[in-house]
Design an enzyme around this catalytic site. Structure first.
Site, mmCIF file in Angstrom:
data_model
loop_
_atom_site.group_PDB
_atom_site.id
_atom_site.type_symbol
_atom_site.label_atom_id
_atom_site.label_comp_id
_atom_site.label_asym_id
_atom_site.label_seq_id
_atom_site.Cartn_x
_atom_site.Cartn_y
_atom_site.Cartn_z
ATOM 1 N N ASP A 1 -2.122 6.198 -3.355
ATOM 2 C CA ASP A 1 -1.307 5.615 -2.903
ATOM 3 C C ASP A 1 -0.813 4.924 -3.674
ATOM 4 O O ASP A 1 -1.633 4.556 -5.177
ATOM 5 C CB ASP A 1 -1.440 5.366 -1.118
ATOM 6 N N LYS B 1 -11.227 0.256 -0.141
ATOM 7 C CA LYS B 1 -11.427 2.223 -0.174
ATOM 8 C C LYS B 1 -11.327 2.079 -1.818
ATOM 9 O O LYS B 1 -10.342 1.520 -2.686
ATOM 10 C CB LYS B 1 -11.259 2.218 0.954
ATOM 11 N N ASP C 1 -0.992 1.912 -4.359
ATOM 12 C CA ASP C 1 -2.034 1.004 -4.238
ATOM 13 C C ASP C 1 -3.486 1.564 -5.031
ATOM 14 O O ASP C 1 -4.402 1.211 -5.131
ATOM 15 C CB ASP C 1 -2.758 -0.496 -3.899
ATOM 16 N N ASP D 1 -5.637 2.575 -3.170
ATOM 17 C CA ASP D 1 -7.232 2.526 -2.141
ATOM 18 C C ASP D 1 -6.944 4.257 -1.929
ATOM 19 O O ASP D 1 -8.159 4.153 -1.112
ATOM 20 C CB ASP D 1 -6.987 1.917 -0.938
ATOM 21 N N ARG D 2 -5.895 4.667 -0.987
ATOM 22 C CA ARG D 2 -6.230 6.403 -0.895
ATOM 23 C C ARG D 2 -5.777 6.994 -1.483
ATOM 24 O O ARG D 2 -5.905 6.862 -2.804
ATOM 25 C CB ARG D 2 -5.220 6.390 0.376
ATOM 26 N N SER E 1 0.844 -1.438 0.154
ATOM 27 C CA SER E 1 0.027 -0.441 0.054
ATOM 28 C C SER E 1 0.900 1.027 0.393
ATOM 29 O O SER E 1 1.484 1.677 -1.001
ATOM 30 C CB SER E 1 -0.975 -0.190 0.844
ATOM 31 N N HIS E 2 0.616 2.203 1.482
ATOM 32 C CA HIS E 2 1.318 3.208 0.987
ATOM 33 C C HIS E 2 2.593 3.057 1.784
ATOM 34 O O HIS E 2 3.228 4.197 1.716
ATOM 35 C CB HIS E 2 0.992 4.192 1.770
HETATM 36 C C1 G16 Z 1 -5.001 -0.211 5.320
HETATM 37 C C2 G16 Z 1 -6.089 -0.992 5.567
HETATM 38 C C3 G16 Z 1 -7.322 0.480 6.198
HETATM 39 C C4 G16 Z 1 -6.613 1.495 7.337
HETATM 40 C C5 G16 Z 1 -4.783 1.639 7.162
HETATM 41 C C6 G16 Z 1 -4.010 2.386 8.583
HETATM 42 O O1 G16 Z 1 -5.264 0.739 4.686
HETATM 43 O O2 G16 Z 1 -6.787 -1.424 4.837
HETATM 44 O O3 G16 Z 1 -8.539 0.231 6.660
HETATM 45 O O4 G16 Z 1 -7.517 2.074 8.065
HETATM 46 O O5 G16 Z 1 -4.592 0.563 6.559
HETATM 47 O O6 G16 Z 1 -4.464 0.884 9.595
HETATM 48 P P1 G16 Z 1 -2.959 1.305 10.259
HETATM 49 O O7 G16 Z 1 -3.672 2.001 11.437
HETATM 50 O O8 G16 Z 1 -3.614 -0.123 11.240
HETATM 51 O O9 G16 Z 1 -2.014 1.291 10.548
HETATM 52 P P2 G16 Z 1 -4.253 0.643 3.532
HETATM 53 O O10 G16 Z 1 -4.524 1.579 2.431
HETATM 54 O O11 G16 Z 1 -2.433 0.297 4.195
HETATM 55 O O12 G16 Z 1 -4.253 -0.921 2.743
#
Ligand code: G16
Length: 562
Positions: A285, A386, A287, A289-290, A118-119
């Protein structure tokens, strides 16, 4: 047709630490590259799919980061050897997370494997990740991720078919026979189905007219997978100039940056918007989704407000006009702006733990249409992830319909609903033991046998006084399957409804990230235009005092402020 391939069993041993976090397994890339590491996790994922694996169709792809193509090659060989019937793979291995969710649903696949952290940064020294999504297109629920983890602890072999090799650069289907069974790999355009879905949801003609009416926009894909989607939508569909899409060539190390759309890691976009030339800016981000949304002069839309504004203006979006808004949802630490829209419009609003997977059951049951998280996640029930691009198109639909600037939309929103000032402070790379000790201290404070000393305590800073009325470690019972998720974050709620939340991130690949969330509702219009950090400073000080964060972690400043 590749005839007569045979699979083999490879002996292995359990490897520690393969427990999926908030969203799949995320570790340093070098860890995934260790012998058997990726294979063990993929085989354990197959084990959790169980009987459904035989004859299944799986969708595979990722955000283009380093090691992704190697992981795709491993998955092809292992799927072939484990009686999967078909893989659908994005060309060059690419799929944004929302597009992969869309394809799982559209092709009625058994599930999908997403290769992304992801990010988190990528590259040889960066992070990698693997996540399993189920047939509804959403991240596997904890029941399944726990099964995956349990299998990683007892695994003794995995299956491979070394001859199952495909060129993922070429669109088309390759058929094999493995152990006498048919197996095929279809390489598809990763963008086409997703764009069709967006065209069904939004009025592309209205957005195009708005974008050609004088407002200049810039879309920053941060060298993640969204570059290929942004070019198709903003340049080819909307006819915007090429320079309206920046950083849109996917790179396996995201150009050496964090592909994280926030004020710290997308500071270049903020600086560009501050020049006042663009009326709208957005970043995605790695991938896709953000998302982060900015208005003219760098006006920042907090993710907690973003979902509330979309909910309040849902009638600007054709999809919601036809389906209606069945219900709303946010993650627990997300600022409560959405609750105010729900209350005024008399719509149900659910509060779930952090993790998009918790929205899936509510959406499948038709209880929720729109949801959001403070972590730059916004989306609807059009898919089960998302969706950054969806959020941007939702915002453009609102701007096109209301004929207002981003700032004007927010000012109107706050005038109607009041403002939940919100901030999140992240302390990244904290020593895990120190972070755990701080959480243990907070748990002691809220322990029911101790709370008599804690509840009712008042804290004053800069002339503002807050009195604690409730405190707990958030526990969630899924209203659909009644599964229970415990220890989802420490909540300290004040008499005026303001909240302090502490939790440890479940997405960091090493060490610990402490997240401190502050949500303070103010309905005095004279404050609405003020900077959230300035308004929240006294309350943030109180949160630091209660948690003894500096004492426990040795940190006197956060790494990232949102
Ligand atoms: C993932 C989850 C999200 C979550 C985020 C942050 O996002 O899909 O639902 O809000 O992590 O999680 P944490 O606070 O545990 O780091 P992504 O975009 O990283 O896949």
């Amino acid at each position: 047709m590749n005839m007569g391939l045979r699979s083999e069993s490879v002996a292995t041993k359990p490897i520690d630490g393969q427990k999926p976090g908030t969203s799949g397994l995320r570790k340093k890339t070098t860890i995934f590259q260790q012998p058997h590491y990726t294979e063990n996790f993929v085989q354990s994922t197959f084990a959790a799919i169980g009987d459904d694996l035989v004859g299944s169709t799986l969708v595979v792809g990722g955000d283009g980061r380093f090691f992704m193509k190697d992981a795709v090659a491993i998955i092809v060989k292992m799927a072939a050897a484990n009686q999967v019937r078909k893989l659908i793979i994005g060309q060059n291995g690419l799929f944004s997370t929302p597009a992969l969710s869309c394809v799982i649903k559209k092709r009625q696949a058994t599930g999908g494997i997403i290769l992304t952290a992801s990010h988190n940064p990528g590259g040889a020294d960066g992070d990698f990740g693997i996540k399993y999504n189920t047939a509804n297109g959403g991240p596997a629920p904890e029941k399944i991720t726990n099964q995956i983890y349990e299998h990683t602890k007892v695994i003794s072999e995995y299956r491979m078919c070394q001859g199952a090799v495909v060129d993922i650069g070429e669109i088309g289907t390759t058929d094999f026979t493995v152990d006498g069974q048919p197996f095929s790999v279809e390489v598809v355009d990763p963008v086409a189905d997703y764009v069709l879905l967006m065209k069904d949801i939004f009025d592309f003609a209205a957005i195009k007219e708005y974008l050609h009416g004088g407002v200049k926009v810039v879309i920053n894909s941060m060298h993640g997978v969204m570059g290929v989607y942004a070019k198709e939508i903003f340049v080819n569909e909307f006819g915007l100039p090429e320079d309206s899409c920046v950083n849109c060539d996917p790179k396996d190390d995201f150009g050496g940056h964090h592909p994280d759309p926030n004020l710290t890691y997308a500071a270049d976009l903020v600086d560009l918007l501050k020049k006042g030339i663009h009326g709208f800016g957005a970043a995605f981000d790695g991938d896709g989704d953000r998302n982060m949304v900015l208005g003219q002069n760098g006006f920042f839309v907090s993710p907690s407000d973003s979902v509330a504004v979309i909910a309040a203006n849902a009638d600007c979006i054709p999809y919601f006009k036809s389906t209606g808004v069945k219900g709303l949802a946010r993650s627990m630490p997300t600022g409560a702006s959405l609750d105010r829209v729900a209350a005024k419009k008399n719509i149900d609003c659910y509060e779930v733990p952090t993790g998009w997977k918790f929205f899936g059951n509510l959406m499948d049951a038709g209880k929720v249409s729109l949801c959001g998280e403070e972590s730059y996640g916004t989306g609807s029930d059009h898919i089960r992830e998302k969706d950054g691009c969806w959020a941007v198109l939702a915002w453009l639909s609102i701007l096109a319909s209301r004929k207002q600037s981003v700032e004007e939309v927010l000012m109107d929103h706050w005038a109607t609903y009041g403002r939940n000032f919100f901030t999140r402070w992240d302390y990244e790379g904290v020593d895990a033991e120190k972070a755990k000790a701080m959480m243990a201290h907070l748990r002691t404070l809220i322990d029911s046998s101790q709370t008599k000393d804690f509840i009712g305590r008042s804290f004053a800073q800069e002339g503002k006084t807050y009195v604690i009325s409730e405190a707990d470690d958030f526990e969630y019972k899924d209203p659909i399957d009644e599964s229970i998720a415990k220890n989802q974050g420490i909540r300290i709620i004040m008499k005026d409804g303001s909240r302090i939340v502490f939790r440890l991130s479940g997405t960091s690949s090493s060490g610990a990230t402490v997240r401190m969330y502050i949500d303070n509702y103010i309905d005095d219009p004279s404050t609405f235009g003020q900077d959230a950090q300035a308004v929240l400073k006294p309350f943030a000080r109180i949160a630091l005092e209660i948690s003894k964060l500096t004492e426990f972690t040795g940190r006197d400043a956060p790494t990232v402020i949102t």
